[in-house]
Design a protein around this motif. Structure first.
Motif, mmCIF file in Angstrom:
data_model
loop_
_atom_site.group_PDB
_atom_site.id
_atom_site.type_symbol
_atom_site.label_atom_id
_atom_site.label_comp_id
_atom_site.label_asym_id
_atom_site.label_seq_id
_atom_site.Cartn_x
_atom_site.Cartn_y
_atom_site.Cartn_z
ATOM 1 N N MET A 1 0.826 -1.183 0.000
ATOM 2 C CA MET A 1 0.000 0.000 0.000
ATOM 3 C C MET A 1 0.874 1.252 0.000
ATOM 4 O O MET A 1 0.714 2.111 -0.818
ATOM 5 N N PHE A 2 1.805 1.363 0.930
ATOM 6 C CA PHE A 2 2.693 2.515 0.988
ATOM 7 C C PHE A 2 4.051 2.162 0.385
ATOM 8 O O PHE A 2 4.427 0.996 0.335
ATOM 9 N N LYS A 3 4.791 3.198 -0.022
ATOM 10 C CA LYS A 3 6.150 2.986 -0.523
ATOM 11 C C LYS A 3 7.018 4.164 -0.074
ATOM 12 O O LYS A 3 6.501 5.207 0.307
ATOM 13 N N SER A 4 8.302 3.975 -0.125
ATOM 14 C CA SER A 4 9.231 5.041 0.263
ATOM 15 C C SER A 4 8.958 6.285 -0.568
ATOM 16 O O SER A 4 8.712 6.202 -1.768
ATOM 17 N N GLY A 5 8.975 7.426 0.093
ATOM 18 C CA GLY A 5 8.729 8.694 -0.586
ATOM 19 C C GLY A 5 7.292 9.170 -0.504
ATOM 20 O O GLY A 5 7.008 10.334 -0.783
ATOM 21 N N ASP A 6 6.349 8.286 -0.120
ATOM 22 C CA ASP A 6 4.942 8.679 -0.002
ATOM 23 C C ASP A 6 4.766 9.684 1.132
ATOM 24 O O ASP A 6 5.405 9.576 2.180
ATOM 25 N N LYS A 7 3.881 10.641 0.936
ATOM 26 C CA LYS A 7 3.498 11.555 2.005
ATOM 27 C C LYS A 7 2.342 10.902 2.758
ATOM 28 O O LYS A 7 1.430 10.344 2.148
ATOM 29 N N VAL A 8 2.395 10.989 4.094
ATOM 30 C CA VAL A 8 1.377 10.357 4.930
ATOM 31 C C VAL A 8 1.051 11.247 6.122
ATOM 32 O O VAL A 8 1.780 12.173 6.439
ATOM 33 N N LYS A 9 -0.080 10.948 6.770
ATOM 34 C CA LYS A 9 -0.467 11.547 8.046
ATOM 35 C C LYS A 9 -0.375 10.434 9.073
ATOM 36 O O LYS A 9 -0.430 9.262 8.727
ATOM 37 N N VAL A 10 -0.251 10.808 10.332
ATOM 38 C CA VAL A 10 -0.181 9.842 11.414
ATOM 39 C C VAL A 10 -1.301 10.155 12.403
ATOM 40 O O VAL A 10 -1.497 11.320 12.777
ATOM 41 N N VAL A 11 -2.038 9.124 12.800
ATOM 42 C CA VAL A 11 -3.113 9.281 13.765
ATOM 43 C C VAL A 11 -2.549 9.906 15.040
ATOM 44 O O VAL A 11 -1.499 9.497 15.537
ATOM 45 N N ASP A 12 -3.232 10.905 15.560
ATOM 46 C CA ASP A 12 -2.861 11.623 16.788
ATOM 47 C C ASP A 12 -1.577 12.441 16.673
ATOM 48 O O ASP A 12 -0.994 12.817 17.688
ATOM 49 N N GLU A 13 -1.118 12.715 15.472
ATOM 50 C CA GLU A 13 0.067 13.547 15.280
ATOM 51 C C GLU A 13 -0.275 14.675 14.308
ATOM 52 O O GLU A 13 -1.075 14.496 13.391
ATOM 53 N N GLU A 14 0.322 15.817 14.510
ATOM 54 C CA GLU A 14 0.138 16.952 13.609
ATOM 55 C C GLU A 14 1.138 16.875 12.464
ATOM 56 O O GLU A 14 2.235 16.351 12.633
ATOM 57 N N GLY A 15 0.788 17.406 11.302
ATOM 58 C CA GLY A 15 1.725 17.538 10.201
ATOM 59 C C GLY A 15 1.686 16.397 9.199
ATOM 60 O O GLY A 15 0.953 15.426 9.339
ATOM 61 N N VAL A 16 2.500 16.569 8.179
ATOM 62 C CA VAL A 16 2.624 15.604 7.093
ATOM 63 C C VAL A 16 4.016 15.003 7.169
ATOM 64 O O VAL A 16 4.993 15.710 7.429
ATOM 65 N N PHE A 17 4.112 13.711 6.955
ATOM 66 C CA PHE A 17 5.371 12.992 7.060
ATOM 67 C C PHE A 17 5.697 12.343 5.719
ATOM 68 O O PHE A 17 4.821 12.120 4.900
ATOM 69 N N VAL A 18 6.986 12.010 5.526
ATOM 70 C CA VAL A 18 7.431 11.304 4.322
ATOM 71 C C VAL A 18 8.008 9.961 4.758
ATOM 72 O O VAL A 18 8.804 9.899 5.707
ATOM 73 N N ILE A 19 7.596 8.900 4.073
ATOM 74 C CA ILE A 19 8.104 7.573 4.403
ATOM 75 C C ILE A 19 9.545 7.457 3.912
ATOM 76 O O ILE A 19 9.821 7.647 2.732
ATOM 77 N N LYS A 20 10.445 7.141 4.848
ATOM 78 C CA LYS A 20 11.850 6.947 4.509
ATOM 79 C C LYS A 20 12.167 5.477 4.305
ATOM 80 O O LYS A 20 12.878 5.115 3.382
#
Length: 170
Positions: A1-20
């Protein structure tokens, strides 16, 4: 479903993250400041930017298709709107939000979007509720059974994997 480089959100966390990096059941995510943290995949949600959707709503319009057999223009009003009811798309943070409040937010959004689709004279609306435990799906189906001038059924199983309902207006 996900791959390195995808932008994601995390439950109970603020902001946007990038999968490393992806590991079995976890992912290493980088925040906007360059810090890396490992999270369980169960807490990660896909991120959809405003450029790709408008507040979690994806609109697809097909208009003015050419009828090759008759070689003339046909105005096709096949309009469909997809609404993602996953709580991560509806709220920036779910810290201190009770499960019943999340469910109510999702149901209120579903009702609002159904009313808006009618107003916009859409023919079809897809509500993406996800699979989960089935609570949201059950509540949506209860609500739809009380509405007039619609028909509804499981949306395309291959595309939504039993996680969406298709509503048609007449």
């Amino acid at each position: 479903m996900f791959k390195s480089g995808d932008k994601v959100k995390v439950v109970d966390e603020e902001g946007v993250f990038v999968i490393k990096q992806l590991h079995k059941g976890t992912a290493v995510l980088e925040d906007q400041y360059g810090f890396e943290t490992e999270y369980s995949l169960s807490k990660i949600l896909p991120y959809i930017s405003v450029d790709e959707t408008v507040i979690g709503v994806e609109i697809r319009l097909a208009k003015n298709k050419t009828d090759k057999a008759k070689n003339k223009l046909v105005n096709s009003k096949e309009e469909c709107r997809e609404i993602d009811l996953h709580i991560g798309h509806l709220m920036d943070s779910i810290k201190n939000v009770q499960p019943h409040q999340m469910l109510q937010k999702q149901l209120n959004t579903a009702k609002y979007e159904i009313d808006r689709a009618r107003k916009d004279q859409l023919k079809k609306l897809i509500l993406i509720h996800g699979k989960g435990k089935g609570v949201l799906k059950e509540e949506i189906y209860k609500m739809l059974k009380t509405m007039d001038r619609i028909e509804f059924f499981e949306a395309d199983i291959m595309k939504y994997r039993f996680g969406a309902v298709e509503i048609r207006f007449y």
